[in-house]
Scaffold this motif. Structure first.
Motif, mmCIF file in Angstrom:
data_model
loop_
_atom_site.group_PDB
_atom_site.id
_atom_site.type_symbol
_atom_site.label_atom_id
_atom_site.label_comp_id
_atom_site.label_asym_id
_atom_site.label_seq_id
_atom_site.Cartn_x
_atom_site.Cartn_y
_atom_site.Cartn_z
ATOM 1 N N GLN A 179 0.829 -1.204 0.000
ATOM 2 C CA GLN A 179 0.000 0.000 0.000
ATOM 3 C C GLN A 179 0.866 1.258 0.000
ATOM 4 O OE1 GLN A 179 -2.579 0.437 3.425
ATOM 5 N NE2 GLN A 179 -4.013 1.713 2.287
ATOM 6 N N ALA A 180 1.960 1.209 0.746
ATOM 7 C CA ALA A 180 2.826 2.379 0.857
ATOM 8 C C ALA A 180 3.686 2.597 -0.384
ATOM 9 C CB ALA A 180 3.721 2.248 2.085
ATOM 10 N N SER A 181 4.094 1.500 -1.029
ATOM 11 C CA SER A 181 5.067 1.618 -2.119
ATOM 12 C C SER A 181 4.505 1.327 -3.508
ATOM 13 C CB SER A 181 6.237 0.668 -1.859
ATOM 14 O OG SER A 181 5.801 -0.693 -1.903
ATOM 15 N N GLY A 182 3.264 0.856 -3.573
ATOM 16 C CA GLY A 182 2.687 0.515 -4.865
ATOM 17 C C GLY A 182 3.166 -0.812 -5.417
ATOM 18 N N SER A 183 3.797 -1.624 -4.573
ATOM 19 C CA SER A 183 4.264 -2.948 -5.006
ATOM 20 C C SER A 183 3.136 -3.969 -4.905
ATOM 21 C CB SER A 183 5.463 -3.389 -4.154
ATOM 22 O OG SER A 183 5.145 -3.342 -2.767
ATOM 23 N N ASN A 184 3.453 -5.221 -5.199
ATOM 24 C CA ASN A 184 2.428 -6.268 -5.228
ATOM 25 C C ASN A 184 2.951 -7.565 -4.620
ATOM 26 O OD1 ASN A 184 -0.165 -7.218 -5.908
ATOM 27 N ND2 ASN A 184 0.579 -8.116 -7.822
ATOM 28 N N TRP A 185 3.836 -7.451 -3.619
ATOM 29 C CA TRP A 185 4.486 -8.632 -3.073
ATOM 30 C C TRP A 185 3.525 -9.564 -2.352
ATOM 31 C CZ3 TRP A 185 8.938 -9.746 -4.985
ATOM 32 C CH2 TRP A 185 9.848 -8.747 -5.337
ATOM 33 N N ALA A 186 2.600 -9.024 -1.612
ATOM 34 C CA ALA A 186 1.700 -9.876 -0.819
ATOM 35 C C ALA A 186 0.907 -10.814 -1.714
ATOM 36 C CB ALA A 186 0.755 -9.017 0.020
ATOM 37 N N LEU A 187 0.325 -10.281 -2.776
ATOM 38 C CA LEU A 187 -0.492 -11.111 -3.661
ATOM 39 C C LEU A 187 0.370 -12.101 -4.436
ATOM 40 C CD1 LEU A 187 -3.292 -11.739 -4.765
ATOM 41 C CD2 LEU A 187 -2.925 -9.977 -6.519
ATOM 42 N N LYS A 188 1.522 -11.659 -4.924
ATOM 43 C CA LYS A 188 2.384 -12.566 -5.676
ATOM 44 C C LYS A 188 2.855 -13.730 -4.806
ATOM 45 C CE LYS A 188 5.426 -9.611 -7.347
ATOM 46 N NZ LYS A 188 6.547 -9.076 -8.179
ATOM 47 N N LEU A 189 3.241 -13.434 -3.587
ATOM 48 C CA LEU A 189 3.672 -14.502 -2.701
ATOM 49 C C LEU A 189 2.513 -15.418 -2.322
ATOM 50 C CD1 LEU A 189 6.157 -12.480 -0.486
ATOM 51 C CD2 LEU A 189 6.712 -14.586 -1.731
ATOM 52 N N HIS A 190 1.350 -14.837 -2.085
ATOM 53 C CA HIS A 190 0.167 -15.635 -1.738
ATOM 54 C C HIS A 190 -0.193 -16.598 -2.867
ATOM 55 C CE1 HIS A 190 -3.915 -16.705 -0.626
ATOM 56 N NE2 HIS A 190 -4.365 -16.151 -1.732
ATOM 57 N N GLU A 191 -0.299 -16.076 -4.074
ATOM 58 C CA GLU A 191 -0.716 -16.913 -5.202
ATOM 59 C C GLU A 191 0.332 -17.967 -5.529
ATOM 60 O OE1 GLU A 191 -1.597 -14.122 -8.301
ATOM 61 O OE2 GLU A 191 -3.667 -13.820 -7.595
ATOM 62 N N SER A 192 1.604 -17.593 -5.439
ATOM 63 C CA SER A 192 2.652 -18.573 -5.753
ATOM 64 C C SER A 192 2.726 -19.664 -4.691
ATOM 65 C CB SER A 192 4.004 -17.875 -5.910
ATOM 66 O OG SER A 192 4.416 -17.262 -4.699
ATOM 67 N N LEU A 193 2.440 -19.313 -3.436
ATOM 68 C CA LEU A 193 2.409 -20.339 -2.380
ATOM 69 C C LEU A 193 1.254 -21.307 -2.616
ATOM 70 C CD1 LEU A 193 3.415 -21.575 0.248
ATOM 71 C CD2 LEU A 193 2.001 -19.909 1.486
ATOM 72 N N GLN A 194 0.111 -20.796 -3.031
ATOM 73 C CA GLN A 194 -1.026 -21.674 -3.327
ATOM 74 C C GLN A 194 -0.644 -22.707 -4.379
ATOM 75 O OE1 GLN A 194 -4.167 -18.704 -4.222
ATOM 76 N NE2 GLN A 194 -5.296 -19.615 -2.518
ATOM 77 N N HIS A 195 0.035 -22.271 -5.423
ATOM 78 C CA HIS A 195 0.465 -23.208 -6.472
ATOM 79 C C HIS A 195 1.473 -24.216 -5.914
ATOM 80 C CE1 HIS A 195 -1.609 -21.420 -9.857
ATOM 81 N NE2 HIS A 195 -1.128 -20.224 -9.548
ATOM 82 N N ALA A 196 2.395 -23.727 -5.103
ATOM 83 C CA ALA A 196 3.426 -24.616 -4.554
ATOM 84 C C ALA A 196 2.823 -25.677 -3.642
ATOM 85 C CB ALA A 196 4.471 -23.798 -3.808
ATOM 86 N N MET A 197 1.780 -25.318 -2.910
ATOM 87 C CA MET A 197 1.128 -26.283 -2.030
ATOM 88 C C MET A 197 0.485 -27.415 -2.829
ATOM 89 S SD MET A 197 1.512 -25.181 1.155
ATOM 90 C CE MET A 197 0.170 -25.500 2.275
ATOM 91 N N ALA A 198 0.186 -27.126 -4.091
ATOM 92 C CA ALA A 198 -0.368 -28.155 -4.983
ATOM 93 C C ALA A 198 0.736 -28.881 -5.740
ATOM 94 C CB ALA A 198 -1.352 -27.523 -5.968
ATOM 95 N N GLY A 199 1.997 -28.580 -5.391
ATOM 96 C CA GLY A 199 3.116 -29.270 -6.029
ATOM 97 C C GLY A 199 3.700 -28.553 -7.218
ATOM 98 N N GLU A 200 3.163 -27.371 -7.540
ATOM 99 C CA GLU A 200 3.662 -26.595 -8.681
ATOM 100 C C GLU A 200 4.509 -25.440 -8.135
ATOM 101 O OE1 GLU A 200 0.106 -25.382 -10.626
ATOM 102 O OE2 GLU A 200 -0.587 -27.433 -10.967
#
Length: 247
Positions: free
Chosen positions: A189-210
């Motif tokens: 929110q402060a910097s205009g980045s998107n780390w939270a969503l990118k990490l969240h979505e990539s973790l979801q994929h990794a939990m499925a083995g991807e």
């Protein structure tokens, strides 16, 4: 059954149990707009006459986490939290709603506000190198992981380490569990980045083995931190003067 309002309940608890309290603060999710149906009341009490302790209880239908402190103990835990880059104590006081009338606790609240606003500062070069090394090692582990319990464990740790590192290189506070995600959202929110969503979505994929997406995001974090670091990493051990001490 409808529960009474959290501020009313917190004030009643402090007045009833701590008649000599200088101040009390209701902090946590219920005052930060992040409460869920299972949220508790985080109440910090400043009482020089009481023993410093924490206690979990139920009061007026609410689960309560009670933190009883002196001014000295608040200052102690604020300083300790700074070393861990997690502003738990400072946030409870600085962001908390005052529960008692008067200016009791004003000095320590001002300290907590200043600490919270200043942030933890940047990592030392040694700490940064250690964080880069740990995340680089986890990325290699992810690439070789077979879907299953071990892969899940590696993915969760890679998510945590990547989140910690991206917060650190931006001089931002970090946290444990849900507070790591919240701090990432705050940084975005402060910097205009998107780390939270990118990490969240990539973790979801990794939990499925991807694991590819999480590997990529972790590499992005490493690039921002100075690049991968594994081969050639050297850390001097802090060994007690008379040799290793066994627990």
């Amino acid at each position: 059954m409808t529960r009474r309002q959290p501020i009313e309940v917190a004030r009643h608890l402090v007045v009833e149990r701590f008649p000599f309290a200088k101040q009390g603060w209701l902090g946590g999710s219920v005052v930060l707009g992040q409460a869920t149906t299972t949220s508790d009341l985080d109440i910090t009490v400043l009482d020089e006459s009481a023993a410093v302790h924490r206690e979990s209880l139920r009061f007026a239908g609410w689960p309560v986490e009670l933190f009883v402190h002196s001014e000295a103990s608040i200052r102690h835990f604020v300083a300790k939290d700074i070393t861990q880059r997690k502003p738990s104590m400072a946030r409870l006081v600085a962001k908390g709603v005052e529960l008692l009338e008067g200016d009791g606790g004003e000095a320590v609240r001002k300290l907590c506000e200043q600490v919270l606003a200043a942030g933890p500062g940047l990592l030392s070069q040694d700490a940064l190198a250690g964080a880069r090394y740990a995340l680089s090692d986890l990325v290699d582990d992810l690439r070789g992981a077979v879907p299953g319990p071990v892969c899940t464990a590696i993915a969760v740790e890679a998510w945590r380490r990547a989140g910690d590192l991206v917060l650190a290189i931006n001089g931002h506070w970090t946290g444990g569990g849900k507070w790591l995600a919240r701090e990432l959202l705050s940084l975005d929110q402060a910097s205009g980045s998107n780390w939270a969503l990118k990490l969240h979505e990539s973790l979801q994929h990794a939990m499925a083995g991807e694991t590819e997406a999480l590997e990529q995001v972790a590499e992005e974090v490493l690039d921002a931190a100075g690049g991968r670091l594994w081969e050639g990493y050297d850390q001097v051990a802090a060994v007690p003067e008379h040799g290793w001490v066994r627990d």
